[in-house]
Enzyme design. Structure first.
Site, PDB file in Angstrom:
ATOM      1  N   TRP A   1       0.909  -1.143   0.000  1.00 46.81           N
ATOM      2  CA  TRP A   1       0.000   0.000   0.000  1.00 46.81           C
ATOM      3  C   TRP A   1       0.943   1.186   0.000  1.00 46.81           C
ATOM      4  CZ3 TRP A   1      -4.953   1.429  -0.535  1.00 46.81           C
ATOM      5  CH2 TRP A   1      -5.319   2.688  -0.074  1.00 46.81           C
TER       6      TRP A   1
ATOM      7  N   GLU B   1     -25.942   5.357   6.448  1.00 50.39           N
ATOM      8  CA  GLU B   1     -25.209   4.403   5.616  1.00 50.39           C
ATOM      9  C   GLU B   1     -25.291   2.975   6.137  1.00 50.39           C
ATOM     10  OE1 GLU B   1     -21.193   6.068   3.655  1.00 50.39           O
ATOM     11  OE2 GLU B   1     -21.326   6.506   5.776  1.00 50.39           O
TER      12      GLU B   1
ATOM     13  N   LYS C   1     -17.532   1.163  -1.913  1.00 43.94           N
ATOM     14  CA  LYS C   1     -16.433   1.901  -1.273  1.00 43.94           C
ATOM     15  C   LYS C   1     -15.942   3.022  -2.176  1.00 43.94           C
ATOM     16  CE  LYS C   1     -13.381   2.697   1.865  1.00 43.94           C
ATOM     17  NZ  LYS C   1     -13.962   3.619   2.865  1.00 43.94           N
TER      18      LYS C   1
HETATM   19  C1  G6P Z   1     -18.494   6.522  -1.319  1.00 45.44           C
HETATM   20  C2  G6P Z   1     -18.100   5.940   0.023  1.00 45.44           C
HETATM   21  C3  G6P Z   1     -17.948   7.051   1.054  1.00 45.44           C
HETATM   22  C4  G6P Z   1     -16.951   8.104   0.570  1.00 45.44           C
HETATM   23  C5  G6P Z   1     -17.331   8.637  -0.819  1.00 45.44           C
HETATM   24  C6  G6P Z   1     -16.225   9.463  -1.413  1.00 45.44           C
HETATM   25  O1  G6P Z   1     -19.777   7.050  -1.229  1.00 45.44           O
HETATM   26  O2  G6P Z   1     -19.074   5.013   0.456  1.00 45.44           O
HETATM   27  O3  G6P Z   1     -17.485   6.500   2.290  1.00 45.44           O
HETATM   28  O4  G6P Z   1     -16.908   9.152   1.473  1.00 45.44           O
HETATM   29  O5  G6P Z   1     -17.574   7.551  -1.718  1.00 45.44           O
HETATM   30  O6  G6P Z   1     -15.145   8.627  -1.657  1.00 45.44           O
HETATM   31  P1  G6P Z   1     -13.643   9.105  -1.798  1.00 45.44           P
HETATM   32  O7  G6P Z   1     -12.867   7.844  -2.071  1.00 45.44           O
HETATM   33  O8  G6P Z   1     -13.601  10.056  -2.957  1.00 45.44           O
HETATM   34  O9  G6P Z   1     -13.259   9.764  -0.536  1.00 45.44           O
END
Ligand code: G6P
Length: 606
Positions: A72, A486, A601
């Protein structure tokens, strides 16, 4: 994070097979590149995860011992050359952590004739051990000498071609566990790949080094003193091991908040000067000194982090800030110019709407920056410059630790931009000092997590929930409501406490509870008035208050206390109880918080 796995045995098992099979259970720790090394067959590395690596490992590839890794990325893009194992001469190793003084060590080694092939901080350690091996002529001694020169964090497994049966493991800040088998030994970042071979494990502590052969294992301190500690028997399943003994990734990730703060801050504060050192912004420091306006673009939880960033940057750096949802920004006609910086906040670095907002910013000539967790992701690559979160992979779909790290990164941005402008050294120092104090305070908040199990039970029949907060904690109320929606699928609304009277209060009755954030800050009195209004309508209220605030307890149905901190940093402490509340609420309903229905995700579609 990264996943490490190493094996040495004399039972005729093929190390390559043991390692490749074991890596699969470490995939949750990293999946941007993978690699394997055996002294007999050499090194194979590739971008991607275990499936990619398997494709590249030929049938005849084998060994009696070896080391393997899933990466990672922290320093350097997730490319084949930056993948682990890294080697120098006869020394090969896999590493989890960050070597902070890698630049100065590299300089020294270059003058001694070492040539480096990657951008990785890890490669330096292999060269350093090899350098010491020239004089020490002992694998153990050379390793100890090198480890003493290194500053930062590491969990490592090291192998020397000259003694192929031997493995050395060491830990400083990144987890390492030894598997103690019959005629075989293992090293891993968590017990999950070990458990199907042996249940007997020995967890290394910081500052400990272990020397393993198929038949023996010895643990030392860095001072060479021998450590006598008996292995323990683990009755965890492999899945429990991945979650560090927690029931869900979401809880594990909430519990990681103190560590995440340390990792996001590492090497980036100069407390005595009240300054932030952000390597990723150095190349654009001049442009940043001249920008007149910032637009933050993000989605979901990252968007709420952006709203808090707006308050921080306007109050302390004096720059006008707007925060926009990626999905809106890309479809309207935003007015931008070269004096505008567009900052994208994204955990994954792949959210399509955020990415398109960055592209729109670029098209219109703005300077584009990223606050991104996933190194080498599309947003990280396409922005002009940026700051990585270093929060490690986040597995729970509902974002928790990434939010904490986004707020830390925004505070660092604020110091950086503020000190380029009007912010005094004194203010810079105050913020830096309080940032450093946050991990201990977060530990205190997390220690009280059992309370939330009680609240979740008490309020389990609620069909609706209101979350209110003001100023810095207005977006925290939004985030608290989002978390509950959520993972527990009940109706939850986040509202600015001052806006309550303009609508939501009409819904309040004895069955409609509110979570009110009313920590001691510049808007405390106003929040207390709003809580009175809720109580007058018989609405149950849980209040998030500052330690020692006895008065508020008289008013509230339930109180959760958090330590005092600076107002601008209070969201970092205040969000954690809301995350815990949502977690236990969902769990109480028998739902799996790690796998909320209908959600992904990373949203890479519109
Ligand atoms: C999805 C996930 C959220 C996250 C959002 C933005 O909706 O379920 O947990 O905050 O995407 O994702 P990012 O990877 O751009 O922070």
């Amino acid at each position: 994070m990264c996943g490490i796995f190493a094996y040495t045995g004399q039972n005729g098992k093929d190390a390559a097979k043991v390692l490749l099979d074991g890596l699969v259970s470490l995939e949750y720790r990293g999946y941007d590149s993978a690699g394997i090394f055996t002294p007999e067959s050499g090194v194979i590395k590739t971008p991607g995860a275990v499936a990619e690596l398997r494709k590249r490992v030929p049938k005849k590839y084998s060994g009696k011992s070896g080391i393997a890794h899933l990466r990672w990325a922290t320093h350097g893009e997730p490319t084949k050359v930056n993948a682990h194992p890294h080697g120098s001469g006869a020394i090969w190793l896999v590493h989890n952590g960050i070597i902070e003084n890698f630049k100065e060590l590299k300089k020294k080694l270059v003058t001694k004739g070492h040539a480096f092939v990657s951008d990785s901080d890890t490669e330096i350690l292999a060269h350093l051990i090899e350098e010491h091996l020239k004089r020490e002529r002992s694998f153990e001694k050379a390793t100890l000498k090198a480890l003493k020169e290194v500053r930062g964090t590491y969990g490592v497994a090291i192998q020397y071609k000259g003694e192929p049966e031997k493995l050395i493991a060491a830990r400083m800040g990144s987890p390492i566990v030894l598997g103690i088998g019959k005629g075989e030994h293992f090293i891993a970042s968590d017990p999950s790949p070990i458990l199907k071979h042996t249940k007997k494990v020995l967890f290394l502590n910081d500052g400990e080094v272990a020397v393993l052969t198929p038949k023996s294992h010895t643990v030392y301190k860095l001072s060479k003193e021998i450590v006598h500690r008996m292995p323990e028997e683990l009755d965890w399943s492999a899945e429990e091991a991945q979650k560090g003994g927690y029931e869900h990734f979401m809880l594990k990730e909430i519990m990681e908040a103190p560590e995440v703060v340390v990792n996001t801050l590492r090497g980036r504060l100069i407390p005595e000067k009240g300054m932030a050192k952000l390597g990723g912004l150095e190349a654009v420091a001049k442009e940043l000194a001249n920008i007149e306006r910032i637009i933050i673009v993000a989605c979901g939880t990252a968007y709420y982090a952006g709203l808090i960033g707006e308050y921080m940057l306007e109050e302390f750096a004096g720059i006008p800030v707007e925060v926009e949802l990626g999905s809106e920004f890309r479809y309207r006609s935003p007015v931008l110019n070269q004096r505008t910086a567009v900052i994208a906040i994204s955990q994954s670095g792949e959210t399509l709407d955020t990415l398109e907002a960055v592209r729109e910013g670029k098209r219109k000539g703005a300077l584009t920056l990223g606050i991104v967790n996933a190194v080498g992701s599309t947003i990280a690559r396409e922005t002009d410059a940026g700051v990585y979160n270093h929060a490690g992979p986040e597995i729970g779909v509902a974002s928790t630790k990434a939010f904490v790290s986004q707020l830390i990164a925004l505070a660092l941005f604020t110091i950086f931009l503020g000190r380029q402008r009007e912010m005094s050294v004194k203010t810079g120092r105050e913020i830096a000092k309080e940032l450093k104090a946050l991990p201990k305070k977060l530990e205190k908040v997390l220690a009280g997590r059992k309370e939330f199990e009680k609240f979740a039970k008490k309020y389990k029949n609620a069909r609706d929930f209101l979350f209110i907060g003001r100023k810095y904690n207005n977006p925290v109320a939004f985030e608290g409501a989002l978390k509950l929606k959520e993972i527990s699928y009940i109706h939850a609304e986040g509202y600015g406490a001052g806006e309550m009277k303009h609508g939501p209060i009409a819904m309040i009755d004895k069955d409609f509870p509110t979570f009110a954030i009313a920590t001691k800050d510049s808007v405390y009195e106003k929040n207390v008035s709003n809580i009175h209004e809720l109580k007058a309508r018989k609405g149950p209220v849980i209040v998030l208050a500052t330690e020692g605030d006895k008065e508020i307890a008289k008013l509230a149905d339930d109180v959760v206390y958090v330590p005092k901190t600076l107002e601008m940093l209070s969201p970092i402490l205040n969000v954690v109880p809301l995350q815990l509340f949502a977690y236990y609420f969902a769990k109480g309903k028998g739902l799996n918080p790690d796998r909320p229905r209908n959600l992904a995700k990373s949203v890479t579609v519109e």
